[in-house]
Scaffold this motif. Structure first.
Motif, mmCIF file in Angstrom:
data_model
loop_
_atom_site.group_PDB
_atom_site.id
_atom_site.type_symbol
_atom_site.label_atom_id
_atom_site.label_comp_id
_atom_site.label_asym_id
_atom_site.label_seq_id
_atom_site.Cartn_x
_atom_site.Cartn_y
_atom_site.Cartn_z
ATOM 1 N N ALA A 27 5.938 -0.418 -3.295
ATOM 2 C CA ALA A 27 7.313 -0.012 -2.962
ATOM 3 C C ALA A 27 7.482 0.380 -1.494
ATOM 4 O O ALA A 27 8.498 0.025 -0.871
ATOM 5 C CB ALA A 27 7.752 1.132 -3.871
ATOM 6 N N VAL A 32 9.737 -1.168 3.927
ATOM 7 C CA VAL A 32 9.607 -1.533 5.349
ATOM 8 C C VAL A 32 10.202 -2.922 5.574
ATOM 9 O O VAL A 32 10.982 -3.151 6.506
ATOM 10 C CB VAL A 32 8.122 -1.529 5.793
ATOM 11 N N ARG A 105 -1.056 15.016 2.924
ATOM 12 C CA ARG A 105 0.085 14.102 2.932
ATOM 13 C C ARG A 105 1.429 14.806 2.783
ATOM 14 O O ARG A 105 2.448 14.167 2.639
ATOM 15 C CB ARG A 105 -0.086 13.049 1.821
ATOM 16 N N HIS A 193 6.201 7.496 9.799
ATOM 17 C CA HIS A 193 5.771 7.558 8.397
ATOM 18 C C HIS A 193 4.595 6.602 8.156
ATOM 19 O O HIS A 193 3.583 6.986 7.571
ATOM 20 C CB HIS A 193 6.965 7.181 7.524
ATOM 21 N N GLY A 202 -5.057 6.692 4.573
ATOM 22 C CA GLY A 202 -4.586 5.643 3.653
ATOM 23 C C GLY A 202 -3.998 6.253 2.393
ATOM 24 O O GLY A 202 -3.734 7.450 2.328
#
Ligand code: HEM
Length: 344
Positions: A27, A32, A105, A193, A202
């Protein structure tokens, strides 16, 4: 094979578990891609769009019916914008339902949420640019909600629409926000982002010692999967554009004849539905802001997922956050369906 520019955007190899469709749903990457389609198709539309109340609606008709491939470009722009909201919402849910907002994160969660808000604001401002009778709710009720804010409401309204009633200044402002102001901030947020995803190690997985699957894939394989996702998204966009064109209505000619009881854009139908319950400040401003506040606080106030449980759906340790998000999402979907039902 020598790595090209796109291969170099990724590390030489990554754990196979980070690139599973069933975990990421692809997603974030699809969002992007949709932003890139929006940038290209929006730039093409700018060559024909005229941002004045007299010409705007007519120029949209020219783009749709007269410019070669203009209808297709406009439909692609429209559908990418709608899909961006849906795909970012799905991405947000996957982040919360997999507990991927756990530090380090947490900051990227906030950047992502800001991007989601910008996707909605860009959609709303673009919708106003149509300047046809289909956008009346947004232009009249949507902007008037700002007036209900205590103390600053009237000043904010004047800043937003550039006067005391919608007109040339409103269109100029929404155009400037849409094609430059919001776009620029959203582009910076998107790059930041994506950079943070890589900087944070990652996609979230348990620490190496707790991982069962040690397999790795190369960046060539990763880019191959990304291209596949792009082609599928492209196919969906073209099918939607051909079979379900973007809405169009008669241009607005007289601002004083606007009727406020028209329908909201689909992503604000839930707000329109709540406005039927009473006070516009409570239901139209406070409640949506509270929803945003809860989403912002998810990584801070609810029990945190434990590291060993990362990399899979619905970890036990962060159940409360999952239940809260599921409840908010179900209510918004239900209200949207109710708001979209034909008025009897
Ligand atoms: C236009 C909107 C957005 C774009 C373009 C975008 C893009 C991406 C991409 C490319 C990734 C890596 C691949 C993936 O996880 O699928 C990613 C990961 C991530 N995104 Fe987003 N995102 C957006 C919105 C959001 C939202 C709404 C949130 C949450 C509020 C969010 C939070 C995160 C987090 C925490 C990660 C890391 C995931 C992990 O490590 O498992 N993003 N995003």
């Amino acid at each position: 094979m020598r790595p090209n520019f796109f291969h170099h955007l990724h590390p030489p190899t990554i754990p196979a578990a980070q690139a599973r469709w069933r975990y990421t749903l692809g997603a974030g990457g699809t969002a992007v891609f949709l932003m890139l389609v929006l940038l290209v198709t929006g730039t093409i539309e700018m060559f024909y769009y005229v941002a004045t109340p007299e010409e705007a609606g007519l120029s949209i008709q020219t783009i749709t019916y007269l410019v070669p491939f203009g209808g297709l470009i406009r439909n692609l722009h429209f559908w990418s914008a709608q899909l961006l909201i849906i795909v970012s919402a799905v991405h947000l849910m996957r982040i919360v339902f997999t507990g991927a907002y756990l530090p380090p994160r947490r900051f990227n969660y906030l950047l992502g949420l800001a991007l989601f808000v910008f996707a909605i604001l860009l959609n709303f401002t673009g919708y106003i640019l149509r300047w046809d009778t289909g956008i009346q709710w947004a232009l009249v009720v949507g902007t008037n909600l700002v007036k209900t804010i205590p103390i600053f409401g009237n000043d904010l309204y004047r800043i937003l629409i550039g006067g005391t009633q919608p007109g040339l200044a409103t269109l100029t402002r929404f155009y400037a926000w849409h094609i430059f102001g919001l776009m620029l901030i959203a582009a910076i947020l998107a790059v930041w982002h994506a950079f943070r995803v890589r900087r944070d190690g990652g996609i979230a997985l348990p620490p190496p010692a707790l991982r069962t699957n040690k397999e790795r894939i190369s960046r060539f394989e990763l880019v191959r999967r990304e291209v596949l996702a792009m082609l599928l998204t492209d196919a969906a966009l073209i099918i939607l554009s051909v079979f379900s064109p973007a809405p169009i209505a008669a241009p607005i000619t007289e601002i004083t004849t606007l009727v406020p009881d028209a329908r909201a854009p689909w992503f604000f139908l839930w707000v329109q539905q709540m406005l039927k319950w009473g006070d516009p400040f409570i239901w139209g401003v406070l409640v949506p802001l509270m929803v945003l506040a809860i989403l912002t606080l998810i990584p801070y106030i609810f029990p945190k997922p434990i590291e060993g449980e990362l990399g899979r759906w619905f970890p036990r340790s962060s159940r409360i956050a999952q239940i809260v998000l599921a409840m908010i999402a179900s209510l918004i979907i239900l209200l949207t369906i109710l708001g979209g039902l034909p008025v009897l």
